[in-house]
Design a protein around this motif. Structure first.
Motif, PDB file in Angstrom:
ATOM      1  N   ALA A   2       0.832  -1.205   0.000  1.00  0.00           N
ATOM      2  CA  ALA A   2       0.000   0.000   0.000  1.00  0.00           C
ATOM      3  C   ALA A   2       0.863   1.250   0.000  1.00  0.00           C
ATOM      4  O   ALA A   2       0.559   2.233  -0.681  1.00  0.00           O
ATOM      5  N   TYR A   3       1.941   1.222   0.766  1.00  0.00           N
ATOM      6  CA  TYR A   3       2.852   2.369   0.796  1.00  0.00           C
ATOM      7  C   TYR A   3       3.508   2.563  -0.563  1.00  0.00           C
ATOM      8  O   TYR A   3       3.556   3.679  -1.096  1.00  0.00           O
ATOM      9  N   THR A   4       3.991   1.471  -1.156  1.00  0.00           N
ATOM     10  CA  THR A   4       4.661   1.563  -2.452  1.00  0.00           C
ATOM     11  C   THR A   4       3.720   2.080  -3.531  1.00  0.00           C
ATOM     12  O   THR A   4       4.104   2.902  -4.363  1.00  0.00           O
ATOM     13  N   ASP A   5       2.475   1.618  -3.515  1.00  0.00           N
ATOM     14  CA  ASP A   5       1.502   2.063  -4.513  1.00  0.00           C
ATOM     15  C   ASP A   5       1.251   3.562  -4.431  1.00  0.00           C
ATOM     16  O   ASP A   5       0.881   4.193  -5.427  1.00  0.00           O
ATOM     17  N   GLY A   6       1.444   4.108  -3.242  1.00  0.00           N
ATOM     18  CA  GLY A   6       1.177   5.536  -3.064  1.00  0.00           C
ATOM     19  C   GLY A   6       2.373   6.429  -3.344  1.00  0.00           C
ATOM     20  O   GLY A   6       2.266   7.656  -3.243  1.00  0.00           O
ATOM     21  N   LEU A   7       3.509   5.836  -3.685  1.00  0.00           N
ATOM     22  CA  LEU A   7       4.698   6.634  -3.937  1.00  0.00           C
ATOM     23  C   LEU A   7       4.571   7.398  -5.251  1.00  0.00           C
ATOM     24  O   LEU A   7       4.127   6.867  -6.257  1.00  0.00           O
ATOM     25  N   ASP A   8       4.971   8.631  -5.239  1.00  0.00           N
ATOM     26  CA  ASP A   8       4.910   9.500  -6.400  1.00  0.00           C
ATOM     27  C   ASP A   8       6.261  10.191  -6.496  1.00  0.00           C
ATOM     28  O   ASP A   8       6.559  11.092  -5.719  1.00  0.00           O
ATOM     29  N   LEU A   9       7.096   9.746  -7.453  1.00  0.00           N
ATOM     30  CA  LEU A   9       8.468  10.246  -7.532  1.00  0.00           C
ATOM     31  C   LEU A   9       8.534  11.763  -7.704  1.00  0.00           C
ATOM     32  O   LEU A   9       9.311  12.420  -7.002  1.00  0.00           O
TER      33      LEU A   9
ATOM     34  N   THR B  12       6.382  14.069  -6.745  1.00  0.00           N
ATOM     35  CA  THR B  12       5.951  14.723  -5.509  1.00  0.00           C
ATOM     36  C   THR B  12       7.008  14.593  -4.426  1.00  0.00           C
ATOM     37  O   THR B  12       7.355  15.572  -3.753  1.00  0.00           O
ATOM     38  N   LEU B  13       7.546  13.380  -4.247  1.00  0.00           N
ATOM     39  CA  LEU B  13       8.618  13.195  -3.273  1.00  0.00           C
ATOM     40  C   LEU B  13       9.863  13.975  -3.676  1.00  0.00           C
ATOM     41  O   LEU B  13      10.603  14.463  -2.826  1.00  0.00           O
ATOM     42  N   GLY B  14      10.083  14.087  -4.984  1.00  0.00           N
ATOM     43  CA  GLY B  14      11.214  14.860  -5.468  1.00  0.00           C
ATOM     44  C   GLY B  14      11.108  16.325  -5.109  1.00  0.00           C
ATOM     45  O   GLY B  14      12.088  16.948  -4.695  1.00  0.00           O
ATOM     46  N   ARG B  15       9.920  16.887  -5.263  1.00  0.00           N
ATOM     47  CA  ARG B  15       9.733  18.290  -4.879  1.00  0.00           C
ATOM     48  C   ARG B  15       9.966  18.486  -3.390  1.00  0.00           C
ATOM     49  O   ARG B  15      10.550  19.491  -2.966  1.00  0.00           O
TER      50      ARG B  15
ATOM     51  N   ALA C  59      11.560  17.564 -10.967  1.00  0.00           N
ATOM     52  CA  ALA C  59      11.207  18.510  -9.908  1.00  0.00           C
ATOM     53  C   ALA C  59      12.258  19.612  -9.846  1.00  0.00           C
ATOM     54  O   ALA C  59      13.434  19.390 -10.152  1.00  0.00           O
ATOM     55  N   LYS C  60      11.814  20.799  -9.443  1.00  0.00           N
ATOM     56  CA  LYS C  60      12.715  21.930  -9.278  1.00  0.00           C
ATOM     57  C   LYS C  60      12.152  22.862  -8.214  1.00  0.00           C
ATOM     58  O   LYS C  60      10.953  23.137  -8.201  1.00  0.00           O
ATOM     59  N   VAL C  61      13.035  23.306  -7.321  1.00  0.00           N
ATOM     60  CA  VAL C  61      12.673  24.328  -6.337  1.00  0.00           C
ATOM     61  C   VAL C  61      13.754  25.396  -6.376  1.00  0.00           C
ATOM     62  O   VAL C  61      14.944  25.089  -6.246  1.00  0.00           O
ATOM     63  N   ASP C  62      13.352  26.643  -6.595  1.00  0.00           N
ATOM     64  CA  ASP C  62      14.296  27.751  -6.720  1.00  0.00           C
ATOM     65  C   ASP C  62      14.759  28.257  -5.366  1.00  0.00           C
ATOM     66  O   ASP C  62      14.047  28.152  -4.356  1.00  0.00           O
ATOM     67  N   SER C  63      15.926  28.865  -5.357  1.00  0.00           N
ATOM     68  CA  SER C  63      16.404  29.590  -4.190  1.00  0.00           C
ATOM     69  C   SER C  63      15.674  30.927  -4.120  1.00  0.00           C
ATOM     70  O   SER C  63      14.923  31.289  -5.028  1.00  0.00           O
ATOM     71  N   SER C  64      15.928  31.675  -3.072  1.00  0.00           N
ATOM     72  CA  SER C  64      15.315  32.997  -2.934  1.00  0.00           C
ATOM     73  C   SER C  64      16.198  34.100  -3.496  1.00  0.00           C
ATOM     74  O   SER C  64      15.832  35.271  -3.456  1.00  0.00           O
ATOM     75  N   HIS C  65      17.367  33.713  -4.048  1.00  0.00           N
ATOM     76  CA  HIS C  65      18.270  34.716  -4.603  1.00  0.00           C
ATOM     77  C   HIS C  65      17.659  35.349  -5.849  1.00  0.00           C
ATOM     78  O   HIS C  65      16.861  34.734  -6.557  1.00  0.00           O
TER      79      HIS C  65
ATOM     80  N   ARG D 259      17.900  10.623   2.511  1.00  0.00           N
ATOM     81  CA  ARG D 259      16.554  10.761   3.077  1.00  0.00           C
ATOM     82  C   ARG D 259      15.487  10.482   2.013  1.00  0.00           C
ATOM     83  O   ARG D 259      14.468   9.838   2.290  1.00  0.00           O
ATOM     84  N   PHE D 260      15.715  10.985   0.821  1.00  0.00           N
ATOM     85  CA  PHE D 260      14.787  10.731  -0.286  1.00  0.00           C
ATOM     86  C   PHE D 260      14.693   9.221  -0.538  1.00  0.00           C
ATOM     87  O   PHE D 260      13.602   8.674  -0.714  1.00  0.00           O
TER      88      PHE D 260
END
Length: 255
Positions: free
Chosen positions: A76-83, A85-88, A116-122, A245-246
């Motif tokens: 059930a846990y594996t089925d719910g994994l979304d690469l 989403t977890l990547g973000r 996935a991509k998350v920007d810095s605040s610079h 951790r990922f």
């Protein structure tokens, strides 16, 4: 703060004994390792067996193995994994820790694709976008992903001829790339200095699933004016920890 239930914690402690790779446990082992009374251990083992979280070993009396309910929960846990989403989530953690742009990518033959991509605040940010493809050999992300393959497979995908550069610092010699990939495997991370973009350097580390296979890579990208050897080493340690951790969220064991 809500009170924790001691009996439930003890039951979970027993189940978590299997996370080190062991195949079965006995009551005396549980008593010795967890420091619980014998009567309590026998009651817990009986309860876990009755609920199919454990099952008695069919060949060795007195030993218990993981039961069907654990498999069902894991599935059930594996089925719910979304690469993506977890990547973000992983990329966001990287940005929170170092305030530099973070990406997650996967390998598509000889290219990487950003998931996935998350920007810095610079004020100055990376020009990249989700779904964009880049030659794997020019990026730290790609080097990490290629390093998970045998050298023969890397050369088959990239070919023996001159590799296409994205900048004056891109690696164009397949043999040189193969030598660098050996270092990536040894260190558990990759570095790319202005190879994809003359104004950007990057560090990356592999992300593994529950089978131990590399399924993605996590990176931190830095404009060249904020880059230095010292900063590189700091970020390499940071991205390796973030990738670990990922990987754990994907079910990797002891990542």
């Amino acid at each position: 703060m809500a009170r924790r239930t001691p009996a439930l914690q003890r039951g979970l402690d027993i189940l978590e004994l299997f996370t080190d790779g062991r195949e079965s446990v006995s009551a005396p082992e549980v008593v010795a390792e967890l420091g619980l009374p014998r009567t309590t251990v026998h009651e817990l083992l009986h309860t876990l067996s009755a609920r199919a979280y454990l099952t008695r070993h069919p060949e060795i009396p007195g030993r218990y193995r993981p039961g069907l309910q654990l498999f069902r929960l894991g599935s059930a846990y594996t089925d719910g994994l979304d690469l993506p989403t977890l990547g973000r989530e992983a990329a966001r953690e990287m940005v929170e820790e170092c305030n530099e742009t973070s990406h997650v990518a996967v390998l598509d033959d000889r290219h990487i694709v950003y998931l996935a991509k998350v920007d810095s605040s610079h004020a100055v940010r990376m020009v990249s976008s989700l779904g964009r493809r880049l030659p794997a050999h020019c990026t730290a992300l790609g080097k990490v992903l290629l390093a998970a393959l045998p050298d023969e497979e890397v050369l088959r995908r990239l070919g023996q001829g001159r590799l296409e550069p994205l900048s004056a610092d891109s690696i164009t010699d397949p043999d040189r790339l193969v030598r660098e990939l050996a270092g990536v495997r040894d260190s558990g991370s990759a570095v790319e200095v202005c190879e994809a973009n003359p104004d950007v350097s990057c560090v990356s580390a592999p992300v593994r699933d529950r089978t131990g296979q590399v399924v993605a890579a996590l990176s931190i990208s830095v404009p060249q004016h904020r880059w230095s050897d010292e900063r590189c080493e700091q970020l390499r340690e940071l991205v390796r920890d973030g990738a670990r951790r990922f990987s754990l969220r994907l079910g990797a064991s002891g990542a």
